[in-house]
Scaffold this motif. Structure first.
Motif, PDB file in Angstrom:
ATOM      1  N   TRP A 285      21.405 148.772 150.634  1.00 39.06           N
ATOM      2  CA  TRP A 285      20.903 149.733 149.645  1.00 39.06           C
ATOM      3  C   TRP A 285      19.419 149.534 149.385  1.00 39.06           C
ATOM      4  O   TRP A 285      18.674 150.516 149.239  1.00 39.06           O
ATOM      5  CB  TRP A 285      21.706 149.641 148.345  1.00 39.06           C
ATOM      6  CG  TRP A 285      23.108 150.126 148.502  1.00 39.06           C
ATOM      7  CD1 TRP A 285      24.248 149.380 148.408  1.00 39.06           C
ATOM      8  CD2 TRP A 285      23.543 151.457 148.805  1.00 39.06           C
ATOM      9  NE1 TRP A 285      25.357 150.167 148.634  1.00 39.06           N
ATOM     10  CE2 TRP A 285      24.954 151.446 148.880  1.00 39.06           C
ATOM     11  CE3 TRP A 285      22.880 152.662 149.042  1.00 39.06           C
ATOM     12  CZ2 TRP A 285      25.712 152.582 149.154  1.00 39.06           C
ATOM     13  CZ3 TRP A 285      23.638 153.797 149.313  1.00 39.06           C
ATOM     14  CH2 TRP A 285      25.029 153.748 149.366  1.00 39.06           C
ATOM     15  N   ALA A 286      18.968 148.284 149.331  1.00 36.75           N
ATOM     16  CA  ALA A 286      17.540 148.021 149.105  1.00 36.75           C
ATOM     17  C   ALA A 286      16.708 148.586 150.251  1.00 36.75           C
ATOM     18  O   ALA A 286      15.698 149.270 150.030  1.00 36.75           O
ATOM     19  CB  ALA A 286      17.298 146.522 148.948  1.00 36.75           C
ATOM     20  N   ASP A 287      17.136 148.334 151.478  1.00 37.66           N
ATOM     21  CA  ASP A 287      16.395 148.835 152.641  1.00 37.66           C
ATOM     22  C   ASP A 287      16.500 150.347 152.753  1.00 37.66           C
ATOM     23  O   ASP A 287      15.531 151.020 153.104  1.00 37.66           O
ATOM     24  CB  ASP A 287      16.903 148.187 153.931  1.00 37.66           C
ATOM     25  CG  ASP A 287      16.528 146.726 154.041  1.00 37.66           C
ATOM     26  OD1 ASP A 287      15.942 146.173 153.083  1.00 37.66           O
ATOM     27  OD2 ASP A 287      16.825 146.131 155.089  1.00 37.66           O
TER      28      ASP A 287
ATOM     29  N   LYS B  64      11.564 155.331 154.157  1.00 40.14           N
ATOM     30  CA  LYS B  64      11.512 156.799 154.110  1.00 40.14           C
ATOM     31  C   LYS B  64      12.236 157.431 155.295  1.00 40.14           C
ATOM     32  O   LYS B  64      12.912 158.435 155.155  1.00 40.14           O
ATOM     33  CB  LYS B  64      10.067 157.283 154.075  1.00 40.14           C
ATOM     34  CG  LYS B  64       9.400 157.077 152.748  1.00 40.14           C
ATOM     35  CD  LYS B  64       8.053 157.764 152.746  1.00 40.14           C
ATOM     36  CE  LYS B  64       6.982 156.707 152.720  1.00 40.14           C
ATOM     37  NZ  LYS B  64       5.641 157.256 152.689  1.00 40.14           N
ATOM     38  N   HIS B  65      12.105 156.845 156.470  1.00 44.76           N
ATOM     39  CA  HIS B  65      12.753 157.400 157.661  1.00 44.76           C
ATOM     40  C   HIS B  65      14.276 157.364 157.509  1.00 44.76           C
ATOM     41  O   HIS B  65      14.960 158.350 157.756  1.00 44.76           O
ATOM     42  CB  HIS B  65      12.328 156.629 158.906  1.00 44.76           C
ATOM     43  CG  HIS B  65      12.899 157.164 160.175  1.00 44.76           C
ATOM     44  ND1 HIS B  65      12.452 158.323 160.748  1.00 44.76           N
ATOM     45  CD2 HIS B  65      13.897 156.706 160.960  1.00 44.76           C
ATOM     46  CE1 HIS B  65      13.143 158.559 161.843  1.00 44.76           C
ATOM     47  NE2 HIS B  65      14.025 157.588 161.997  1.00 44.76           N
ATOM     48  N   ALA B  66      14.789 156.232 157.083  1.00 41.22           N
ATOM     49  CA  ALA B  66      16.226 156.099 156.924  1.00 41.22           C
ATOM     50  C   ALA B  66      16.723 156.937 155.751  1.00 41.22           C
ATOM     51  O   ALA B  66      17.831 157.462 155.784  1.00 41.22           O
ATOM     52  CB  ALA B  66      16.597 154.635 156.717  1.00 41.22           C
ATOM     53  N   TYR B  67      15.890 157.089 154.730  1.00 43.33           N
ATOM     54  CA  TYR B  67      16.294 157.863 153.555  1.00 43.33           C
ATOM     55  C   TYR B  67      16.522 159.324 153.918  1.00 43.33           C
ATOM     56  O   TYR B  67      17.215 160.042 153.232  1.00 43.33           O
ATOM     57  CB  TYR B  67      15.227 157.732 152.459  1.00 43.33           C
ATOM     58  CG  TYR B  67      15.754 157.914 151.067  1.00 43.33           C
ATOM     59  CD1 TYR B  67      16.621 156.972 150.520  1.00 43.33           C
ATOM     60  CD2 TYR B  67      15.396 159.004 150.299  1.00 43.33           C
ATOM     61  CE1 TYR B  67      17.111 157.117 149.241  1.00 43.33           C
ATOM     62  CE2 TYR B  67      15.880 159.163 149.016  1.00 43.33           C
ATOM     63  CZ  TYR B  67      16.736 158.214 148.495  1.00 43.33           C
ATOM     64  OH  TYR B  67      17.229 158.365 147.224  1.00 43.33           O
ATOM     65  N   SER B  68      15.965 159.770 155.052  1.00 45.18           N
ATOM     66  CA  SER B  68      16.194 161.146 155.495  1.00 45.18           C
ATOM     67  C   SER B  68      17.644 161.369 155.905  1.00 45.18           C
ATOM     68  O   SER B  68      18.049 162.499 156.161  1.00 45.18           O
ATOM     69  CB  SER B  68      15.255 161.494 156.650  1.00 45.18           C
ATOM     70  OG  SER B  68      15.576 160.736 157.787  1.00 45.18           O
TER      71      SER B  68
END
Length: 102
Positions: free
Chosen positions: A48-50, A55-59
């Motif tokens: 969850w922290a990472d 930003k790339h993974a949050y997409s």
């Protein structure tokens, strides 16, 4: 239907993002593979922290049901692993707030 999309993505990430160093992972999906590896090794707090920091993974939020399926996966691991768990610890593992009234 939205659930199979997210479930399929999680399965595909596990397959593509294997830990075999002989397989070159494209740099644009490397952060996502790192997240998949954290899930594979049950490092849920770090996931969850990472996830929030990258930003790339949050997409991955564009994948309908992604967070729900991650939480479902975490809950399945916790269910298999623990007989009982503190509510606040469980909430932290699935990245949810605990209702202080209950």
């Amino acid at each position: 239907r939205e659930i199979p999309q997210a479930r399929g993505l999680l399965t595909a990430l596990g397959a593509v993002c294997c830990t075999d160093a002989r397989i070159a992972v494209p740099q644009d999906i490397a952060p996502i593979c790192d997240l998949a590896q954290l899930l594979e090794f049950a490092k849920f707090r770090q996931f969850w922290a990472d996830y929030k920091a990258n930003k790339h993974a949050y997409s991955l939020n564009i994948v309908v049901g992604f967070v729900r399926e991650v939480r479902r996966f975490i809950l399945s691991v916790v269910t298999i692993t623990y007989n009982c768990i503190n509510k606040s610890d469980l909430a932290e593992l699935v990245d949810m707030e605990v209702d202080s009234r209950s």
